[in-house]
Enzyme design. Structure first.
Site, PDB file in Angstrom:
ATOM      1  N   MET A  30      37.776 104.782  -6.536  1.00 55.59           N
ATOM      2  CA  MET A  30      36.616 104.459  -5.668  1.00 55.59           C
ATOM      3  C   MET A  30      37.830 104.886  -4.146  1.00 55.59           C
ATOM      4  SD  MET A  30      35.149 101.009  -5.623  1.00 55.59           S
ATOM      5  CE  MET A  30      36.640  99.908  -5.667  1.00 55.59           C
ATOM      6  N   GLY A  31      38.374 106.377  -4.256  1.00 51.58           N
ATOM      7  CA  GLY A  31      38.858 107.113  -3.249  1.00 51.58           C
ATOM      8  C   GLY A  31      40.305 106.132  -2.662  1.00 51.58           C
ATOM      9  N   LEU A  33      42.918 107.679  -2.013  1.00 57.62           N
ATOM     10  CA  LEU A  33      43.651 107.816  -3.479  1.00 57.62           C
ATOM     11  C   LEU A  33      45.298 107.479  -3.104  1.00 57.62           C
ATOM     12  CD1 LEU A  33      41.710 111.126  -4.613  1.00 57.62           C
ATOM     13  CD2 LEU A  33      41.641 108.315  -5.552  1.00 57.62           C
ATOM     14  N   HIS A  37      46.935 107.153  -8.775  1.00 56.15           N
ATOM     15  CA  HIS A  37      45.698 107.381  -8.452  1.00 56.15           C
ATOM     16  C   HIS A  37      45.858 109.516  -8.939  1.00 56.15           C
ATOM     17  CE1 HIS A  37      43.624 105.063  -6.273  1.00 56.15           C
ATOM     18  NE2 HIS A  37      43.318 105.493  -7.310  1.00 56.15           N
ATOM     19  N   GLY A 148      43.834 102.833 -14.803  1.00 51.76           N
ATOM     20  CA  GLY A 148      45.311 102.354 -14.601  1.00 51.76           C
ATOM     21  C   GLY A 148      44.833 101.125 -15.046  1.00 51.76           C
ATOM     22  N   LYS A 150      46.712  98.888 -14.238  1.00 53.59           N
ATOM     23  CA  LYS A 150      46.936  97.960 -12.852  1.00 53.59           C
ATOM     24  C   LYS A 150      46.227  96.964 -12.610  1.00 53.59           C
ATOM     25  CE  LYS A 150      46.078  97.891  -8.239  1.00 53.59           C
ATOM     26  NZ  LYS A 150      45.202  97.194  -8.905  1.00 53.59           N
ATOM     27  N   SER A 187      44.640 100.660  -3.111  1.00 53.48           N
ATOM     28  CA  SER A 187      44.235 101.859  -2.314  1.00 53.48           C
ATOM     29  C   SER A 187      43.963 100.482  -1.247  1.00 53.48           C
ATOM     30  CB  SER A 187      42.503 101.371  -2.774  1.00 53.48           C
ATOM     31  OG  SER A 187      42.457 103.173  -4.318  1.00 53.48           O
TER      32      SER A 187
HETATM   33  O1  PAF Z   1      39.276 101.321 -10.872  1.00 57.80           O
HETATM   34  C1  PAF Z   1      38.848 101.540  -9.850  1.00 57.80           C
HETATM   35  O2  PAF Z   1      38.559 102.636  -8.778  1.00 57.80           O
HETATM   36  C2  PAF Z   1      36.896 101.575  -9.943  1.00 57.80           C
HETATM   37  O3  PAF Z   1      36.687 100.173 -10.534  1.00 57.80           O
HETATM   38  C3  PAF Z   1      36.364 102.202 -11.265  1.00 57.80           C
HETATM   39  C4  PAF Z   1      36.155 102.174 -12.461  1.00 57.80           C
HETATM   40  C5  PAF Z   1      36.322 103.809 -10.417  1.00 57.80           C
HETATM   41  C6  PAF Z   1      34.415 102.106 -10.789  1.00 57.80           C
HETATM   42  O4  PAF Z   1      33.804 102.030  -9.574  1.00 57.80           O
END
Ligand code: PAF
Length: 280
Positions: A30-31, A33, A37, A148, A150, A187
Site C-alpha cells: 500500500m506504499g 515503502l 518492503h 512480511g 509482521k 508504513s
Molecule cells: O499488507 C499490505 O500492505 C496490504 O494489506 C496488502 C497485502 C498490500 C493488501 O492491500
C-alpha cells in the site's frame, strides 16, 4: 523500471514475459515503502526473473475511515525507492481501475481467523484484504508472492485464500525487518511524532520481556506484565496481547513441543501498531 497504471497494459506486458518462460515474483503493497518492503523486493529478485510491485491503498480493508484518510501516500518517493532497489515493474492503479463498479465489499469465509485477533478488532479488514489480493493475483498471475510476517494473520489469510482460489501461486512468508531499536518496520511508523516514535520502541522491548516471562513463569504472568507495562504509559493503549499456536489458536500453557507465537496490537497515540514474536 516500468510503471503501469492500467490493468490491460500490465497484462499485455506480462504475457510477453511469461511467453518467454520467465518467472514473475509479486510484492503487493500500500506504499509508503520502507526497508521491510525493499527486503521483499530483494527476496523476490533472488527467486524470480521479474519482480512486480503494486502500490494501491485499498479502501475496502480499512474498517476505520480516518485511518484510510491519513494513510501515508508518497508515490514519487516510493517509485524512486523501488527503482533503486532494482524492481522491474511498478503497478500503480487508481481505485476505479481496481474497482470499476465501485469498492463494493465481498465476503470471504476464513473460519475462526475472521474472528480472532485482527479479525476481532478490525471487522471486515480481512475481507477487504482478500478481495484486493485476489484481484491483484488475477491481474499479475505471479509464480510467487512475497509477504512480511509482521502481518502474521494476513499471511495465514492469504494462504487460505490461495486454497479457496485453487491457485498455484506460492506464498512466501518473509522475516520481519526491525529498526535499530527493535521497532518492527511499518508504513504507519511514519505517522508517529517524535515522542510517539520513541515510545513505540517499548513495544518490541515489552514483547521480548514477555517472551522470557511466558517461558519461565507462564502465559498468565506474561499477559499481566504486558498489560501493566502498557498501562504505565498514558499515550499507549493495549488492544490485545495473546499467545497462540502457530495457527493462531489461543493457548494457556506453553508446551515446548508445540510452536507458540505472541501477538500484540497497541495504540501509540492514534497510531495502531502490531507486532509478533515466536516463543519457541
Ligand atoms: O499488507 C499490505 O500492505 C496490504 O494489506 C496488502 C497485502 C498490500 C493488501 O492491500
Amino acid at each position: 523500471m516500468l510503471i503501469f497504471t492500467k490493468i490491460a497494459d500490465l497484462k499485455a506486458f506480462l504475457s510477453e514475459i511469461k511467453a518467454k518462460n520467465q518467472t514473475v515474483g509479486f510484492v503487493p503493497t500500500m506504499g509508503a515503502l520502507h526497508n521491510g518492503h525493499i527486503s521483499l523486493i530483494s527476496i523476490s529478485k533472488s527467486a524470480c526473473n521479474i519482480t512486480v510491485c503494486s502500490i494501491f491503498v485499498n479502501p475496502t480493508q480499512f474498517n476505520d475511515k480516518a485511518d484510510l484518510k491519513r494513510y501515508p501516500r508518497m508515490p514519487e518517493k516510493d517509485a524512486a525507492f523501488l527503482e533503486n532497489a532494482g524492481c522491474d515493474i511498478l503497478f500503480l492503479p487508481s481505485v476505479e481501475e481496481i474497482y470499476p463498479t465501485g469498492p463494493v465489499i465481498e465476503t470471504y469465509d476464513f473460519g475462526y481467523l475472521n474472528s480472532v485477533l485482527e479479525g476481532k478488532y478490525r471487522p471486515g479488514h480481512f475481507n477487504g484484504v482478500a478481495q484486493v489480493v485476489k484481484r491483484l493475483f488475477e491481474i499479475v498471475e505471479p509464480d510467487k508472492a512475497f509477504f512480511g510476517s509482521k502481518d502474521y494473520q494476513q499471511v495465514m489469510i492469504i494462504k487460505a485464500l490461495i486454497k479457496q482460489m485453487q491457485s498455484l501461486i506460492e506464498i512466501v512468508n518473509c522475516p520481519i525487518l526491525r529498526e535499530a531499536d527493535g521497532l518492527a518496520m511499518s508504513s504507519r511508523n511514519a505517522l508517529l511524532n517524535e515522542e510517539e516514535r520513541h515510545i513505540a520502541a517499548l513495544v518490541p522491548k515489552i514483547m521480548r520481556e514477555a517472551k522470557h516471562i511466558a517461558l519461565s513463569n507462564g502465559i498468565k504472568r506474561a499477559k499481566d506484565f504486558v498489560a501493566a507495562e502498557i498501562l504505565k504509559v498514558p499515550v499507549m493503549k493495549l488492544e490485545y496481547f495473546e499467545i497462540c499456536t502457530a495457527d493462531l489458536k489461543e493457548i494457556e500453557k506453553i508446551d515446548p513441543s508445540i510452536k507458540a507465537v505472541a501477538l500484540i496490537a497497541v495504540f501509540v497515540g492514534k497510531i495502531r501498531l502490531i507486532d509478533n514474536l515466536e516463543l519457541n
